[in-house]
Design an enzyme around this catalytic site. Structure first.
Site, PDB file in Angstrom:
ATOM      1  N   HIS A  86       0.828  -1.215   0.000  1.00  0.00           N
ATOM      2  CA  HIS A  86       0.000   0.000   0.000  1.00  0.00           C
ATOM      3  C   HIS A  86       0.858   1.260   0.000  1.00  0.00           C
ATOM      4  O   HIS A  86       0.669   2.152  -0.819  1.00  0.00           O
ATOM      5  CB  HIS A  86      -0.928  -0.003   1.221  1.00  0.00           C
ATOM      6  CG  HIS A  86      -2.054  -0.973   1.095  1.00  0.00           C
ATOM      7  ND1 HIS A  86      -1.924  -2.304   1.376  1.00  0.00           N
ATOM      8  CD2 HIS A  86      -3.335  -0.789   0.690  1.00  0.00           C
ATOM      9  CE1 HIS A  86      -3.075  -2.897   1.167  1.00  0.00           C
ATOM     10  NE2 HIS A  86      -3.950  -2.011   0.740  1.00  0.00           N
ATOM     11  N   ILE A  87       1.807   1.337   0.951  1.00  0.00           N
ATOM     12  CA  ILE A  87       2.607   2.558   1.066  1.00  0.00           C
ATOM     13  C   ILE A  87       3.633   2.638  -0.065  1.00  0.00           C
ATOM     14  O   ILE A  87       3.769   3.674  -0.729  1.00  0.00           O
ATOM     15  CB  ILE A  87       3.308   2.625   2.445  1.00  0.00           C
ATOM     16  CG1 ILE A  87       2.252   2.671   3.558  1.00  0.00           C
ATOM     17  CG2 ILE A  87       4.223   3.849   2.526  1.00  0.00           C
ATOM     18  CD1 ILE A  87       2.804   2.513   4.961  1.00  0.00           C
TER      19      ILE A  87
ATOM     20  N   ALA B  24      10.603   4.034   7.389  1.00  0.00           N
ATOM     21  CA  ALA B  24       9.369   4.403   8.091  1.00  0.00           C
ATOM     22  C   ALA B  24       8.488   3.160   8.174  1.00  0.00           C
ATOM     23  O   ALA B  24       7.266   3.247   8.150  1.00  0.00           O
ATOM     24  CB  ALA B  24       8.653   5.533   7.360  1.00  0.00           C
ATOM     25  N   SER B  25       9.146   1.975   8.211  1.00  0.00           N
ATOM     26  CA  SER B  25       8.338   0.746   8.285  1.00  0.00           C
ATOM     27  C   SER B  25       8.300   0.231   9.719  1.00  0.00           C
ATOM     28  O   SER B  25       7.440   0.645  10.494  1.00  0.00           O
ATOM     29  CB  SER B  25       8.857  -0.315   7.310  1.00  0.00           C
ATOM     30  OG  SER B  25      10.178  -0.717   7.611  1.00  0.00           O
TER      31      SER B  25
ATOM     32  N   ASP C  75      12.151   6.817  11.144  1.00  0.00           N
ATOM     33  CA  ASP C  75      10.919   7.152  11.870  1.00  0.00           C
ATOM     34  C   ASP C  75      10.556   6.080  12.903  1.00  0.00           C
ATOM     35  O   ASP C  75       9.733   6.314  13.774  1.00  0.00           O
ATOM     36  CB  ASP C  75       9.779   7.295  10.841  1.00  0.00           C
ATOM     37  CG  ASP C  75       8.479   7.804  11.456  1.00  0.00           C
ATOM     38  OD1 ASP C  75       8.546   8.776  12.246  1.00  0.00           O
ATOM     39  OD2 ASP C  75       7.411   7.246  11.164  1.00  0.00           O
TER      40      ASP C  75
ATOM     41  N   GLU D 296      11.281   1.940  21.126  1.00  0.00           N
ATOM     42  CA  GLU D 296      10.640   3.258  21.084  1.00  0.00           C
ATOM     43  C   GLU D 296      10.039   3.570  22.442  1.00  0.00           C
ATOM     44  O   GLU D 296       9.517   2.663  23.109  1.00  0.00           O
ATOM     45  CB  GLU D 296       9.534   3.270  20.017  1.00  0.00           C
ATOM     46  CG  GLU D 296      10.089   3.076  18.620  1.00  0.00           C
ATOM     47  CD  GLU D 296       9.014   3.101  17.529  1.00  0.00           C
ATOM     48  OE1 GLU D 296       7.833   3.310  17.852  1.00  0.00           O
ATOM     49  OE2 GLU D 296       9.372   2.900  16.355  1.00  0.00           O
TER      50      GLU D 296
ATOM     51  N   HIS E 117       8.157   8.180  15.173  1.00  0.00           N
ATOM     52  CA  HIS E 117       7.121   7.273  14.631  1.00  0.00           C
ATOM     53  C   HIS E 117       5.847   8.048  14.262  1.00  0.00           C
ATOM     54  O   HIS E 117       4.742   7.720  14.693  1.00  0.00           O
ATOM     55  CB  HIS E 117       6.791   6.162  15.658  1.00  0.00           C
ATOM     56  CG  HIS E 117       6.187   4.949  15.006  1.00  0.00           C
ATOM     57  ND1 HIS E 117       6.412   3.674  15.463  1.00  0.00           N
ATOM     58  CD2 HIS E 117       5.371   4.807  13.931  1.00  0.00           C
ATOM     59  CE1 HIS E 117       5.759   2.813  14.714  1.00  0.00           C
ATOM     60  NE2 HIS E 117       5.120   3.476  13.762  1.00  0.00           N
ATOM     61  N   ILE E 118       6.048   9.071  13.428  1.00  0.00           N
ATOM     62  CA  ILE E 118       4.927   9.945  13.051  1.00  0.00           C
ATOM     63  C   ILE E 118       4.522   9.772  11.595  1.00  0.00           C
ATOM     64  O   ILE E 118       3.738  10.557  11.070  1.00  0.00           O
ATOM     65  CB  ILE E 118       5.270  11.436  13.287  1.00  0.00           C
ATOM     66  CG1 ILE E 118       6.663  11.744  12.720  1.00  0.00           C
ATOM     67  CG2 ILE E 118       5.189  11.796  14.763  1.00  0.00           C
ATOM     68  CD1 ILE E 118       6.833  13.107  12.193  1.00  0.00           C
ATOM     69  N   GLY E 119       5.072   8.727  10.947  1.00  0.00           N
ATOM     70  CA  GLY E 119       4.766   8.530   9.519  1.00  0.00           C
ATOM     71  C   GLY E 119       3.284   8.598   9.223  1.00  0.00           C
ATOM     72  O   GLY E 119       2.853   9.215   8.252  1.00  0.00           O
ATOM     73  N   GLY E 120       2.492   7.965  10.054  1.00  0.00           N
ATOM     74  CA  GLY E 120       1.048   7.911   9.793  1.00  0.00           C
ATOM     75  C   GLY E 120       0.257   8.873  10.652  1.00  0.00           C
ATOM     76  O   GLY E 120      -0.977   8.839  10.652  1.00  0.00           O
TER      77      GLY E 120
HETATM   78  P1  NAI Z   1       1.495  -3.762   2.951  1.00  0.00           P
HETATM   79  O1  NAI Z   1       1.202  -5.065   3.609  1.00  0.00           O
HETATM   80  O2  NAI Z   1       0.466  -3.136   2.107  1.00  0.00           O
HETATM   81  O3  NAI Z   1       2.849  -3.907   2.075  1.00  0.00           O
HETATM   82  C1  NAI Z   1       3.983  -4.573   2.503  1.00  0.00           C
HETATM   83  C2  NAI Z   1       4.680  -5.153   1.283  1.00  0.00           C
HETATM   84  O4  NAI Z   1       5.919  -5.716   1.682  1.00  0.00           O
HETATM   85  C3  NAI Z   1       3.878  -6.260   0.604  1.00  0.00           C
HETATM   86  O5  NAI Z   1       3.768  -5.997  -0.773  1.00  0.00           O
HETATM   87  C4  NAI Z   1       4.733  -7.507   0.866  1.00  0.00           C
HETATM   88  O6  NAI Z   1       4.638  -8.466  -0.169  1.00  0.00           O
HETATM   89  C5  NAI Z   1       6.108  -6.915   0.953  1.00  0.00           C
HETATM   90  N1  NAI Z   1       7.075  -7.761   1.662  1.00  0.00           N
HETATM   91  C6  NAI Z   1       6.869  -8.570   2.727  1.00  0.00           C
HETATM   92  N2  NAI Z   1       8.015  -9.172   3.091  1.00  0.00           N
HETATM   93  C7  NAI Z   1       8.965  -8.727   2.238  1.00  0.00           C
HETATM   94  C8  NAI Z   1      10.359  -8.983   2.107  1.00  0.00           C
HETATM   95  N3  NAI Z   1      10.979  -9.818   2.937  1.00  0.00           N
HETATM   96  N4  NAI Z   1      11.019  -8.366   1.106  1.00  0.00           N
HETATM   97  C9  NAI Z   1      10.371  -7.528   0.246  1.00  0.00           C
HETATM   98  N5  NAI Z   1       9.073  -7.245   0.323  1.00  0.00           N
HETATM   99  C10 NAI Z   1       8.371  -7.828   1.321  1.00  0.00           C
HETATM  100  O7  NAI Z   1       1.944  -2.796   4.139  1.00  0.00           O
HETATM  101  P2  NAI Z   1       1.881  -1.218   4.152  1.00  0.00           P
HETATM  102  O8  NAI Z   1       0.553  -0.764   4.609  1.00  0.00           O
HETATM  103  O9  NAI Z   1       2.438  -0.692   2.892  1.00  0.00           O
HETATM  104  O10 NAI Z   1       2.922  -0.924   5.358  1.00  0.00           O
HETATM  105  C11 NAI Z   1       4.304  -1.174   5.230  1.00  0.00           C
HETATM  106  C12 NAI Z   1       5.010  -0.945   6.557  1.00  0.00           C
HETATM  107  O11 NAI Z   1       4.807   0.381   7.023  1.00  0.00           O
HETATM  108  C13 NAI Z   1       4.535  -1.842   7.702  1.00  0.00           C
HETATM  109  O12 NAI Z   1       5.656  -2.310   8.416  1.00  0.00           O
HETATM  110  C14 NAI Z   1       3.780  -0.924   8.615  1.00  0.00           C
HETATM  111  O13 NAI Z   1       3.851  -1.348   9.959  1.00  0.00           O
HETATM  112  C15 NAI Z   1       4.537   0.371   8.421  1.00  0.00           C
HETATM  113  N6  NAI Z   1       3.779   1.579   8.770  1.00  0.00           N
HETATM  114  C16 NAI Z   1       4.451   2.574   9.431  1.00  0.00           C
HETATM  115  C17 NAI Z   1       3.791   3.726   9.794  1.00  0.00           C
HETATM  116  C18 NAI Z   1       4.534   4.825  10.480  1.00  0.00           C
HETATM  117  O14 NAI Z   1       3.910   5.597  11.210  1.00  0.00           O
HETATM  118  N7  NAI Z   1       5.814   4.954  10.283  1.00  0.00           N
HETATM  119  C19 NAI Z   1       2.358   3.908   9.524  1.00  0.00           C
HETATM  120  C20 NAI Z   1       1.777   2.842   8.735  1.00  0.00           C
HETATM  121  C21 NAI Z   1       2.465   1.718   8.409  1.00  0.00           C
END
Ligand code: NAI
Length: 410
Positions: free
Chosen positions: A162-163, A239-240, A265, A270, A293-296
């Site tokens: 998604h991101i 920011a993951s 982030d 934390e 941790h303010i990405g979202g």
């Molecule tokens: P998502 O589930 O939509 O996308 C994650 C992608 O990573 C998927 O396409 C998946 O196939 C891929 N993936 C999984 N394992 C992998 C690997 N070993 N190598 C390569 N690709 C791999 O998740 P979304 O919503 O895009 O979120 C991504 C990250 O961002 C999550 O860790 C989430 O916790 C974090 N996040 C951080 C925020 C913040 O405030 N900094 C706010 C929202 C999400």
């Protein structure tokens, strides 16, 4: 729950939203005819149990603990919404066993994270963080050396979900070239190109941005070897999740000037609240952007979360849909005319469907549609029936020893 009570509840479902949930949720749910009360804080266990005596649906954010005791003492509760991303604060298994689906809003802040990364790429490229601090301290640091445009540079996105995919579109709009690596085959958006390995991505990107979930495979995914594969003078953005990068190795990569900077982030450790002190070996290094941790964390994300979870409530309460529930078999449906819809949660044991169908047939009701989704513990069954006496039918189903919860949806 007896049938009279059940009927009363359907006509007048009361929803409690705690912890300052965005008021759009109240507005939307009231438009659907539900009664909604808001409180600003996170009630403790006993207070919550006392409150829930008059509510059927509860919305919380991250601070309210939904313990086993809360669930076991809240017989009226039929749905919980986590108006946030995480659901660790809820005893999900206990909720499921009591027939209570839990909804959250995992993607409402997608765009907010993508925008932060865009800001960080430009900030790193122009050393905005350091120059800003210097200017505040009275130092005039006017030089073009080491400052670059992001246009034409290569952004490598690890995790094209998604991101990652949103970021891909935004980055291309600024003239960047996008490459990505994902463990699953993904359709490249715009002119983005998939890399066959993470190594190929690291060797070719000017900016590497991580957007993977926290899994055993992504733990310490970026360590000394991976950092050494990155181009000299490139930047890392995370920011993951904090566990994805080995911070000590990143510090070395920065000190040796192999990397020109980073924006982080999320951290392995934390602070649990704004009162706790934050410490990291990255503090004090040049061209390093650290954010809490303010990405979202944006007002728009809070608004989207309010809409997303209240929509899940609406679909569950009025249609019977559990799509997106994190602890429950998922069924996604549309309303039907000319039938009564019964929602049933039962223990997933052999013969239970036959038993329910037997009850319906004995009552002389006609089944127009039946939808079942199960997991190892429970079954979630939606039945569209033609019946003169739906209340008695529900009462008969509730008598089954395998029944967890049965309710008339419409
Ligand atoms: P998502 O589930 O939509 O996308 C994650 C992608 O990573 C998927 O396409 C998946 O196939 C891929 N993936 C999984 N394992 C992998 C690997 N070993 N190598 C390569 N690709 C791999 O998740 P979304 O919503 O895009 O979120 C991504 C990250 O961002 C999550 O860790 C989430 O916790 C974090 N996040 C951080 C925020 C913040 O405030 N900094 C706010 C929202 C999400």
């Amino acid at each position: 729950m007896d049938v009279k009570k059940n009927q009363d509840h359907e006509k007048n479902i009361k929803i409690l939203l705690v912890e300052n949930i965005h008021t759009i949720a109240k507005t939307r749910l009231e438009e659907e005819g539900f009664e909604v009360d808001l409180i600003s804080y996170a009630p403790g266990e006993d207070e919550l149990i006392a409150m829930l005596k008059k509510y059927q649906v509860l919305g919380i954010r991250s601070k309210t603990e939904i313990t086993q005791k809360v669930i076991q003492n809240s017989q009226h509760l039929i749905a919980i919404g986590a108006f946030c991303i995480g659901t660790n604060q809820i005893q999900l298994q206990e909720a499921k066993n009591s027939g209570i689906p839990v909804f959250n809003a995992p993607h409402a802040n997608t765009r907010s994270v993508a925008e932060l990364v865009i800001a960080e790429m430009i900030s790193l490229s122009r050393q905005l963080g350091d120059r800003n601090m210097k200017a505040h301290a009275g130092d005039w640091m006017k030089t073009a050396e080491g400052s670059k445009e992001v246009r034409g540079k290569v952004l490598g996105i690890v995790g094209y979900g998604h991101i990652g995919s949103q970021l891909s579109i935004l980055a291309e709009a600024m003239g960047m070239k996008v490459i990505f690596y994902d463990v699953i085959k993904k359709l490249p958006l715009g002119n983005a190109r998939a890399m066959r390995s993470i190594e190929e991505l690291l060797e070719n990107a000017d900016f590497v941005s991580l957007h993977v979930p926290e899994t055993p495979q992504t733990k310490n995914m970026i360590a000394e070897k991976e950092l050494s594969l990155m181009k000299k003078g490139s930047y890392l953005i995370n920011a993951s999740r904090g566990t994805v990068v080995v911070i000590e190795d990143l510090v070395e990569g920065l000190k040796s000037k192999h990397l020109a900077g980073c924006a982080i982030d999320v951290f392995p450790h934390e602070p649990s609240s704004n009162k706790e002190k934050f410490e990291s070996p990255l503090q004090g290094l040049s061209n390093v952007i650290l954010t809490p941790h303010i990405g979202g964390s944006t007002e728009e994300a809070q608004y989207s979360i309010g809409i997303e979870v209240s929509e899940s409530f609406r679909k569950f309460l009025k249609v019977g849909s559990t799509a997106g529930a994190v602890n429950f078999p998922n069924i996604d449906l549309i309303p039907q005319q000319g039938v009564k819809r019964i929602q049933n949660v039962h223990k997933n044991e052999p013969g239970v469907l036959g038993e329910i169908n037997g009850i319906i047939s004995k009552a002389g009701a006609n089944i127009q549609g039946q939808f079942l989704s199960t997991d190892e513990k429970i079954g979630y069954l939606i039945m569209d029936v033609e019946s003169e006496n739906i209340e008695n039918l529900v009462k008969d189903i509730e008598k089954s020893s395998r029944n967890i919860r049965t309710r008339v949806v419409f």
